[in-house]
Scaffold this motif. Structure first.
Motif, mmCIF file in Angstrom:
data_model
loop_
_atom_site.group_PDB
_atom_site.id
_atom_site.type_symbol
_atom_site.label_atom_id
_atom_site.label_comp_id
_atom_site.label_asym_id
_atom_site.label_seq_id
_atom_site.Cartn_x
_atom_site.Cartn_y
_atom_site.Cartn_z
ATOM 1 N N ARG A 1 26.352 -27.271 8.013
ATOM 2 C CA ARG A 1 25.480 -27.249 6.838
ATOM 3 C C ARG A 1 25.605 -25.918 6.093
ATOM 4 O O ARG A 1 25.648 -25.888 4.855
ATOM 5 N N VAL B 1 18.419 -31.362 9.656
ATOM 6 C CA VAL B 1 19.830 -31.331 9.258
ATOM 7 C C VAL B 1 20.597 -32.383 10.037
ATOM 8 O O VAL B 1 20.544 -32.425 11.267
ATOM 9 N N GLU C 1 24.518 -33.832 10.288
ATOM 10 C CA GLU C 1 25.926 -33.699 9.925
ATOM 11 C C GLU C 1 26.741 -34.674 10.768
ATOM 12 O O GLU C 1 26.220 -35.312 11.665
#
Length: 267
Positions: A93, A207, A209
C-alpha cells in the motif's frame, strides 16, 4: 493517558498517541532479577516499538498508533497472527501511494525492502557485508550511507536499473545451502511455506492487497507461463480506515473471510 494534549496527535485524520516507550530512562534496559510482570512490560514496550516504528511505520517516524495496545495486552496470542502478510500488505500500500507524483516520502518496513533489494540485486549491494545470520535482514544492519552525495547516488542507481540484464537478478537467494543453514527451522515448516505460495489477499486492518505470486513463479523454482490478468482491486485502494463511520472488519467482511480459504489457493 491523562489529558496531556502533548501526548495526542492526528496524522491524516487518524488519532495517535505519542508515548515514551523507547525512552532510555523508561525502557532502556530491563533490570537484572526483575519480576515477571516487569519483564512483560518491557516486552510489550519493545514490541510496540517494533510494530509502530519498523514493521508498520508511518511518516511520523517516531510515534505509535494506539490500535496496537490490544495486541500487546495478550502476549500469548501474538504468535497466532500472520504478521508477515500484514507487513507485506502495508508495504504494498505504501508503494502504491508513493507512486503518486504528489507523494514525496515512502513509509512502511523500508529496512525489509532494502534487504530484499540487496539479496536479489548483487549490483546494488554495499561492499563488505558478506557475513550473515538470522534474521537475514540483519546482514545490512550496519549500512547507513547518510545523506551526503545523495544526488549522485540516486543518478548512479537509476543508471544501473536502466542497464539491468536478466543475469543481474537472483530469483532464489535464500535457497543457497549456507543461507538455509542459518534460517530458523520454524520458518521452513509447511504452515509457513504454504503461505508463500498462496495467491491470496493480504490484510492489514482496513488495507487489503493481493499476493499475486502466480506472476513470479521463478521465485519458487518454477517456470513462468504467460500469466493470467492481474486481479483488479483498485476500488480497495481508497480503503484505509481513515474517516467515516464504517468499521472495516464488517465493511470488508467478504475479503476477511476469503483469507480463511487460503489453503485452497496454493500454487
Amino acid at each position: 493517558m491523562g489529558d496531556d494534549p502533548g501526548r495526542l496527535y492526528r496524522l491524516d485524520g487518524v488519532a495517535h498517541i505519542a508515548g515514551v516507550i523507547n525512552d532510555e530512562e523508561t525502557f532502556g534496559e530491563c533490570p537484572d532479577g526483575t519480576d515477571e510482570e516487569t519483564v512483560r512490560r518491557f516486552t510489550r514496550a519493545y514490541i510496540m516499538m517494533l510494530l509502530g516504528t519498523r514493521l508498520f511505520a508511518d511518516k511520523s517516524g517516531n510515534r505509535i498508533h494506539i490500535r496496537w495496545l490490544p495486541f500487546v495486552a495478550r502476549l500469548e496470542e501474538m504468535g497466532g497472527y500472520s504478521w508477515g502478510s500484514a507487513a507485506l500488505a502495508w508495504l504494498y500500500r505504501c508503494m502504491c501511494r508513493v507512486a503518486n507524483r504528489h507523494v514525496v516520502k515512502l513509509a512502511g518496513p523500508l529496512q525489509l525492502l532494502q534487504s530484499w533489494i540487496f539479496w536479489r540485486f548483487p549490483g546494488f549491494r554495499p561492499p563488505g557485508y558478506d557475513a550473515f545470520s538470522w534474521p537475514l535482514a540483519s546482514r545490512w544492519a550496519g549500512y547507513n550511507p547518510g545523506i551526503s552525495n545523495k544526488g549522485p547516488r540516486v543518478q548512479k542507481a537509476r543508471l544501473r536499473i536502466d542497464l539491468l540484464q536478466p543475469r543481474d537478478f537472483i530469483w532464489m537467494p535464500y535457497s543457497a545451502l549456507d543461507v538455509i543453514q542459518v534460517v530458523h527451522p520454524e520458518v521452513l515448516e509447511p504452515r509457513h511455506t504454504m503461505l508463500w505460495r498462496c495467491v491470496m489477499l493480504l490484510i492489514y486492518f482496513a488495507v487489503v492487497e493481493w499476493h499475486q505470486v502466480d506472476r513470479v513463479l521463478p521465485q519458487f523454482g518454477g517456470i513462468q507461463p504467460p500469466p493470467h490478468p492481474a486481479l483488479n482491486i483498485d476500488f480497495l485502494m481508497s480503503k484505509d480506515g481513515r474517516g467515516g463511520d464504517r468499521w472495516f472488519s464488517s465493511h470488508l467482511q467478504y475479503w476477511h473471510l476469503h483469507w480463511e480459504t487460503r489453503a485452497e489457493h496454493i500454487l
